[in-house]
Design an enzyme around this catalytic site. Structure first.
Site, PDB file in Angstrom:
ATOM      1  N   ASP A   1       4.639  72.612  79.216  1.00  0.00           N
ATOM      2  CA  ASP A   1       5.653  73.299  80.253  1.00  0.00           C
ATOM      3  C   ASP A   1       5.249  74.677  80.458  1.00  0.00           C
ATOM      4  O   ASP A   1       4.183  75.355  80.059  1.00  0.00           O
ATOM      5  CB  ASP A   1       6.818  73.136  79.824  1.00  0.00           C
ATOM      6  CG  ASP A   1       7.134  73.808  78.674  1.00  0.00           C
ATOM      7  OD1 ASP A   1       6.545  74.673  78.102  1.00  0.00           O
ATOM      8  OD2 ASP A   1       8.322  73.451  77.709  1.00  0.00           O
ATOM      9  N   LYS A   2       6.245  75.440  81.363  1.00  0.00           N
ATOM     10  CA  LYS A   2       5.827  77.018  81.578  1.00  0.00           C
ATOM     11  C   LYS A   2       5.931  77.705  80.456  1.00  0.00           C
ATOM     12  O   LYS A   2       5.199  78.851  80.512  1.00  0.00           O
ATOM     13  CB  LYS A   2       6.940  77.121  82.387  1.00  0.00           C
ATOM     14  CG  LYS A   2       6.974  78.414  83.182  1.00  0.00           C
ATOM     15  CD  LYS A   2       8.054  78.780  84.139  1.00  0.00           C
ATOM     16  CE  LYS A   2       7.797  80.239  84.953  1.00  0.00           C
ATOM     17  NZ  LYS A   2       8.697  80.393  85.990  1.00  0.00           N
TER      18      LYS A   2
END
Length: 144
Positions: free
Chosen positions: A22-23
């Site tokens: 994810d980010k």
């Protein structure tokens, strides 16, 4: 007994891909369920029951439930070793247990429960309908 020693089954290995993070750079939680399936397929292949063979025999084993416990995060490009065992086997239900490790440390544990259906989608008693598959699973099931 360590899960990786379980009946000489080899653990499935998965290298975390960049797109699976994810980010924050941590593996997205949804990927673990997908890896459970990959490891389950690998386990069944080693047992001599590939998904192709199961389908040819008319056996379907859909997932009824999933249980997940995230212990520690993983990131790109970690290599995850996944041990699979048959935790419970009955004539109508199969439960797989999973242990994911990174560098020997447990990062995730999970379970998946499955029922059995024939080629028409009708529930079946595995021991009666597909006795050879049942016996092969039973040989690898943890003591009941």
């Amino acid at each position: 007994m360590k899960m990786s020693e379980y009946r000489n089954m080899k653990p499935y290995e998965h290298k975390v891909n960049y797109y699976e993070t994810d980010k924050m750079g941590i593996t997205h939680h949804s990927n673990y369920v997908r890896w459970m399936e990959e490891a389950r397929i690998y386990f069944l292949d080693q047992l001599g029951w590939s998904f192709i063979k199961l389908e040819e025999e008319g056996i379907a084993s859909p997932v009824m439930s999933i249980e997940c416990a995230y212990k520690k995060p993983t990131t790109f490009p970690d290599v995850i070793s996944i041990d699979v065992k048959i935790e419970k086997l009955s004539a109508v239900k199969l439960v797989f247990a999973y242990e994911f490790k990174k560098d020997g440390e447990v990062v995730f544990t999970g379970k998946s429960s499955h029922c059995f259906l024939d080629e028409k989608g009708v529930p079946v008693i595995l021991e009666k309908r597909y006795p050879k598959f049942y016996e092969d699973l039973k040989a690898f099931a943890v003591a009941q």
